[in-house]
Structure formats: structure tokens, C-alpha cells
Scaffold this active site. Sequence first.
Site, PDB file in Angstrom:
ATOM      1  CB  CYS B 155      -0.869  -0.101   1.294  1.00  0.00           C
ATOM      2  SG  CYS B 155      -2.165   1.122   1.061  1.00  0.00           S
ATOM      3  CG  ASP B 310      -6.817  -2.564  -3.770  1.00  0.00           C
ATOM      4  OD1 ASP B 310      -7.512  -1.931  -3.220  1.00  0.00           O
ATOM      5  OD2 ASP B 310      -5.597  -2.824  -3.676  1.00  0.00           O
ATOM      6  CG  HIS B 339      -6.046  -2.609  -0.181  1.00  0.00           C
ATOM      7  ND1 HIS B 339      -5.025  -2.177  -1.119  1.00  0.00           N
ATOM      8  CD2 HIS B 339      -5.375  -2.140   0.976  1.00  0.00           C
ATOM      9  CE1 HIS B 339      -4.197  -1.256  -0.747  1.00  0.00           C
ATOM     10  NE2 HIS B 339      -4.450  -1.287   0.855  1.00  0.00           N
TER      11      HIS B 339
END
Lengths: 166, 369
Positions: B155, B310, B339
Site C-alpha cells: 500500500c 481493490d 486490498h
Amino acid sequence: MSNNNGATNTDPFSQFWTDFFGKMGAPPEAARMATPSPAASNEMIKQMQRVFFDAMAKYCEDYMRSEQFLTMMKQTMDKSLAFKQQLDQFLGQAQKGMQSPARADIDDLAGTLLKIEERVLDRLDALEKKVNGKAAAVEVPRRAKRDAGASRATRPSGRGKSAKRK
Amino acid sequence: MSTFPQNPFAAFQMPQQAFIPDFEGFRERMAAMPKVMEIASKVRVGATPRDVSYQEDKLKVYHYQSDVPKAHRTPLIMVFALVNRPYILDLLPHKSVVQQFLKAGFDVFMIDWGVPTDNDRHLTLHHYVERYMHNVVNHVREYTGEDQVSLLGYCMGGTMSAMYTSLHPELIKNFILMAAPIDWSDRSSLLCTWSDEKWFDVDKVVDTFGNAPPQWLQGSFALLKPVSNLMEKYIGFYDKMTDEKFLEDFFAMETWVNDNIPIAGETFRQFVKDCFQKNLLVQGKVRLGNKIIKLENITCPVLNLMASGDHLVPCGQSAPFNDLVGSKDRQAINFPAGHIGLSVGTKAQKELWPKVCEWLAKRSDPIED
């Protein structure tokens, strides 16, 4: 949000409601059986649930992208930030009146310390680079001398690459 | 009317028992409540034994222990985002990316950035990348005696790792980017809409709050999928609350989701402005201190992991990375997950991570006997 542009452009909630019941109107194969089993009815409920959640999720997503929502979000945030700023200002003044440090003072101090630390570290980095440069300059002729001496001496065959791991 | 359901009453042609409340099921679930409470109170996250091998300010570096003999000399450093806590990569024994790498014979380290306090509001991306990350990489190099390390960034941690790798390409042997945003020209994520300059004044937020408040961040993330996060999740919980295995996973996940931390104010300001609003990273205009990030400086092997479902980082924000780097050895995997599912999902654990370990193993220095 609602307008008069015809059936395809209805307001989002009506759209969601119509979609939801439209999809619910087409039950799975099992539901068309004459005597559905409990498993089939469970399946139907699950499908209803799924359709409802999907339609609801789509409606929420569309709504949260709409200008209406974004304007409301901005206004709410602006108001809450203005309130927080006023509150902080009032508390800061009260603390100043009592001659005690406020959060803003401590923040400033932390910021100043960080800048001092940065300057010291930058200076140390620069000094380290200088020292490394000088050390390398001294090391080169030394190594050349040592290599010249070593080539003259008779030595056993070199060891393999030593393990570096701990 | 074309939009009117063909048969609006079809939904009501269901057997009567479908609408009779399931009292037996309700009784069973109520009977399971003490067990639910017990599991909730005993939830434990962070599955793998570890040491703290380095500490600086609030940052800690965990070194993971394993009985599996090491097969690769090149150590792996995992870099998580500044939002939430990094133990999602080691949530439970059967949902642990860390354990996948340990089992494959890697020496694994992970950065825990710690929880910023008000005094940390002045920390910028420059501090995190050029100071903390650089110190961690140097520590791991010294600790293991290796010249280079492999990086895995998840991320926002992936974005920061990309920045670091571009500044110090000589120190990074392999780079794994995991659901990391790089190119914000893809505006399909709701976060991009909300953080648009027109609607969101990041200066005002940071000037008022100092750090980005965790409750506000958590609320925003929950609102990205309100139906799923606020309704479906709890209905799923009710359905499966007699299943102990499910409860352990559920509470571990809930612990992580609710364990939000603030983001240092200046870092938040810079990230929102430079990345979300101006998309400077792909233009080679992000400045850290007196250095400019050029992604083409990255020349090591790159593996770009994306999650097709995601909702936070759409694939369109990660995929361009492979075209922007200078690496010749670059691969991308678009995995069917969300995600978070990319790290803890059962399918990802079974199918994705063994492949990733294999990719990394081929590109890491083996231990010679």
C-alpha cells in the site's frame, strides 16, 4: 438531484428501489418448483439479500460520488474545522493567560528541535563524506604499496569468500 | 414501462417457511454467546515469534524467527503503510505472509513505524524515507552482513519503498510492490474523488488537527464500502457465529481494522498534495529534501502485485509502475482479491504467495554450504 429528463434519469433512490424489486422479480430456478424445499427457500432469501445489498452498495457509491454529497461533506468538514480552530484559540488564550505553555508552543518547539536535528545530521553527513574521501585518498597508495609487497612474498592459496552472516 | 419489474409479485411466491423466523438458529447462536465472548477476549494477532533488532524514536524493526533453515542470503524487509498497523502481514499462523517467506528460507524483517504523537506532526516523507528507511536498510545490511536487501512494500509502504529504491538503487536487490498506488491519474477510487482539491482542503485539516486523526481515517475507510463494512459483515457474523474457526479469524481481522493510528501531519499533507491531488510521482517531480524521485532509477528486478477487486488502490494506479522503472526484469500479477485479501485471503495464501516466494528465491543469493 431529481430532474424531469424522463424515466432513465430518475432520482437515485427511486432508481435503486426499482432496480432492487426488478431483480427480486426473477427468483432462481429452485423458487419456481411446486413444493420448494427449505434449502431452496434459504437460497431464495440469500438471493434477495444479495440483490438488496448489491443495489444498496451501488446506490451508496453513486451517492457518495455525487456533487450533493461532496458539497455536504465539504461544508460539514469546514464547519467542524472552524469550530475546532475557535476552541483551540480560546484554550490557547486561556493557557497564555495562566502563563502556561499551550499545545501550539510545544508544537513549535518540537518543530524547531527537528530542524536543528536535521541541520546537525546534514552537517554530520557532509563531514562523513569528506572523511571517507580523505580516507580513500590515503588508502589507495597504501593498498598499492601493500599489494606490491604481497606479490613478492610467497603465500598459500586464498580462502573462499568468508561467511558474513551472523 | 420498461423499468417496471416484469413480475413484481414473484418475490412473494416463496414458501411460507421462508418468512418464519429461525428460532432454532437464534437459540443456537445465543447459546454460543459465551464462547464468542471468550474468543473475542483471547484474540491474539502477530503469529510469528520475533525480536526487535533495531529501534529509533518510535520505529521498531522486527526480525522474525523460524526453525526452517535459511536458504537465501539476501534479507527481505517488509514496509507497511503509515495507516493501520503492519501485523496484517502476520495476522494469524494460517494468514501470514511473513510465514510464507520464512518457510521458503528467507531472513525476514519488518518495519513497524510506531504510533505518531503530536510531537511527530512535523515529520515529512523525507524523514520517513530518507532517514528512517535508510537507517533500517543500513541496519539490516550490517546485521546480516549483506550488501543488498530485498524490499516488499504494501500500500502506501509500497509507494514509499519505490521512492527509497529510486534514491538508493544500489542497496536494493529485488523490489516487490504490493497493492501500492503510483499513478493517481486513475481516479476511479472513491478516495480520489474525496481528496480532490475542490472538495478537500488538506492544509486546513493538518493546520487544525496536527496529525491526521485515526478516527477520521477509519471512518473514511469504512465509508468506502458502507454496505459491506456496516451491514453485510455483521450479517455474515450472525450467520457463522457458531463456527469457532470463523470467529478467530473475524476477531483478529476486526482487531486490525479498528487499530487505526494517526498519520504525521506534514507527511499526510505532502502525500495528499503531491500524490493524490497533483500526481507528481509519475511526473518525476516529488521532492524529498533536496532530492527528486525518478522512478526510472529503479533497475532491480520488480514484481508488481495488484488486487483486481481493490477498492482502495485500483489496478490502474499500480500497473503503470512497471513501465516507469528502468528494470529489465519486471513482472506483474493481477490477483483476484481485495486490498486486504491480497495478504490475508485464503486463496492468496495458497496460490499467490508461494509464487511470489519462488520469484524472489530465483533472484536472491543462495546460501552456499
